[in-house]
Write an enzyme that holds these catalytic residues in place. Structure first.
Site, short mmCIF file in Angstrom:
data_model
loop_
_atom_site.label_atom_id
_atom_site.label_comp_id
_atom_site.label_asym_id
_atom_site.label_seq_id
_atom_site.Cartn_x
_atom_site.Cartn_y
_atom_site.Cartn_z
NE ARG A 280 29.25 25.68 6.23
CZ ARG A 280 29.15 24.54 6.92
NH1 ARG A 280 30.19 23.95 7.40
NH2 ARG A 280 27.96 24.00 7.10
CE1 TYR B 157 42.71 40.31 1.80
CE2 TYR B 157 42.15 40.79 -0.49
CZ TYR B 157 42.66 39.92 0.47
OH TYR B 157 43.10 38.68 0.12
CE LYS C 172 30.09 21.42 13.90
NZ LYS C 172 31.33 22.19 13.69
CD GLU D 125 46.05 41.06 4.61
OE1 GLU D 125 46.96 41.90 4.66
OE2 GLU D 125 46.05 40.10 3.81
CG ASP E 52 36.21 22.53 19.36
OD1 ASP E 52 35.18 23.21 19.19
OD2 ASP E 52 36.77 21.89 18.44
CB THR F 12 31.86 25.81 14.29
OG1 THR F 12 30.95 25.06 15.09
CG2 THR F 12 33.05 24.94 13.92
N1 PLP Z 1 35.43 21.18 16.45
C1 PLP Z 1 34.42 20.32 16.60
C2 PLP Z 1 34.13 19.79 17.96
C3 PLP Z 1 33.67 19.93 15.50
O1 PLP Z 1 32.68 19.05 15.65
C4 PLP Z 1 33.97 20.47 14.23
C5 PLP Z 1 33.22 20.11 13.01
O2 PLP Z 1 32.41 19.28 12.95
C6 PLP Z 1 35.05 21.33 14.13
C7 PLP Z 1 35.76 21.68 15.25
C8 PLP Z 1 35.54 21.83 12.81
O3 PLP Z 1 34.81 22.80 12.26
P1 PLP Z 1 34.96 23.16 10.70
O4 PLP Z 1 34.33 22.03 9.97
O5 PLP Z 1 34.23 24.44 10.63
O6 PLP Z 1 36.42 23.29 10.41
#
Ligand code: PLP
Length: 433
Positions: free
Chosen positions: A241, A51, A235, A53, A206, A232
């Protein structure tokens, strides 16, 4: 203390089956990849027991000297992997995944019911960018914030920036989100920056899908124009993950992003960080600075172009006409079939990809397209030659879907047809997820 095989043969057997499935199929889901053994070793380590935090040096539990060392290393590697100056950018490496990372940003910089604009889900955006239907606020983002999506120009398949500008001028969002789950082109960051500035909005990218490509500088760099960048880590980046949030260190629109975002992650929305994931991420981010990683990302793009080229030669319609990144979006509607059926048929032949909506789709349940990505099979060593063959396999699957009863000829097609006559066929319109 026993290993998994002795302690729980049932779970071991399921993992073995999944491993076999992963290695026996053509993995073409654009958001998936195969991470390295080194990353998996870190993720499967004792780091999961701790842990911690809080942030390095400011923890709510004792015994964190090595966890602090790890998290600081991970942060440094994250900034280096994306070529960022430590004086200008900071990063939080604790988000549990992409959707929580996005919600943490919204919680940090918005008040409930503030307005946001993200790319509409049926046009390639992600749920967490505020998806809602006329009947229902589907994503938590659209429940707690007021969402007005922007969309693609259906004639070009590109983001309709003119319409985004007009809508933003009227709607006056506090946050504009770039980034997508199914968009084969680069975003026009300078244009989006201009629109955000004109209406006094934060600009966030994002980059979940393309973060590996960004690290390798094979696509446009969102950091030059955005205030906040989320991602993320599993990918195209090929890590464990998880998620990350990058933020500008200087205040933006009067907000100290560093403290707002760190507080939104903890204590706002999370508790203890997943230190095993942070360990795996640090390993991934070290690799992301290597020449091999850059070569891999170049190959990802080049393979995707080879796939797109062959599909176009075979007569397919691609949304936006091609691809600048790691995915193509095929519009199957001109052939009179849908993505759900093609996904199912290809699954039977161990070709794993996903049905996807394409601009102008009437039904989100039976979308008119498929999304095909190159990162995972590029990790497995595939080059342009193999991706050209993949286009041909997909073509056979599509023909089989069209002809369903076996009108297609050729021995490989006959093999395919054995699958088609399985009890799963004919398909229903039901979409499984
Ligand atoms: N943002 C985008 C552009 C995504 O394509 C994805 C998932 O496919 C996410 C966020 C979400 O990620 P997670 O599935 O890890 O919550």
């Amino acid at each position: 203390d026993h290993g998994l095989s002795e302690a729980d043969p049932e779970v071991r057997a399921i993992i073995n089956k999944e491993k076999e499935r992963q290695f026996k199929s053509l993995e073409l889901i654009a958001s998936e990849n195969f991470t390295s053994r080194a990353v998996m070793e870190a993720v499967g380590s004792c780091l999961t027991n701790k842990y911690s935090e809080g942030l390095p040096g400011k923890r709510y539990y004792g015994g964190n000297e090595y966890i602090d060392e790890l998290e600081i290393l991970c942060q440094k590697r994250a900034l280096a992997a994306f070529h960022l100056d430590e004086n200008k950018w900071g990063v939080n490496v604790q988000p549990l995944s992409g959707s929580p990372a996005n919600f943490e940003v919204y919680t940090a910089i918005l008040n409930p019911h503030d307005r946001i604009m993200g790319l509409d889900l049926p046009h390639g955006g992600h749920l967490s960018h505020g998806f809602m239907t006329p009947k229902r606020r589907v994503s938590g983002t659209s429940i707690y914030f007021e969402s007005m999506p922007y969309r693609l120009d259906e004639s070009t398949g590109l983001v309709d920036y003119d319409m985004l500008e007009k809508t933003a001028t009227l709607f006056r969002p506090k946050l504009i989100i770039c980034g997508a789950s199914a968009y084969p082109r680069d975003f026009d960051y300078p244009r989006m920056r201009k629109i955000a500035d004109a209406v006094g909005a934060f600009l966030m990218m994002d980059m979940a899908h393309i973060s590996g490509l960004v690290a390798a500088s094979v696509v446009a760099d969102p950091f030059e124009y955005c205030d906040i960048v989320t991602t993320t880590t599993h990918k195209s980046l090929r890590g464990p993950r998880g998620g990350m949030i990058f933020f500008k260190k200087d205040p933006v629109l009067g907000v100290d992003l560093e403290s707002a975002i760190n507080n939104a992650v903890f204590p706002g929305l999370q508790g203890g960080p997943h230190n095993h994931t942070i360990g795996g991420l640090a390993v991934c981010l070290q690799h992301a600075q290597s020449p091999e990683f850059k070569a891999y990302q170049n190959q990802v793009v080049s393979n995707c172009r080879a796939l797109a080229r062959r599909l176009v030669e075979l007569g397919y319609t691609l949304v936006s006409g091609g691809s600048d990144n790691h995915l193509v979006l095929v519009d199957l509607r001109p052939l009179g079939i849908d993505g759900a059926r093609v996904e199912k048929i290809l699954d039977m032949a161990s070709i794993t990809l996903n049905k996807n909506s394409v601009p102008g789709d009437k039904s989100a349940l039976v979308p008119g397209g498929i999304r095909i990505g190159s990162p995972a099979m590029t990790t497995r060593g595939f080059t342009e030659k193999e991706f050209t063959a993949i286009a041909e396999f997909i073509h056979e699957g599509v023909q089989i879907t069209i002809e369903a009863k076996g009108l297609a000829s050729g021995s490989k097609v006959q093999e395919f047809l054995k699958f088609v006559s399985s009890p799963d066929f004919p398909l229903t319109d039901k979409v499984s997820n």
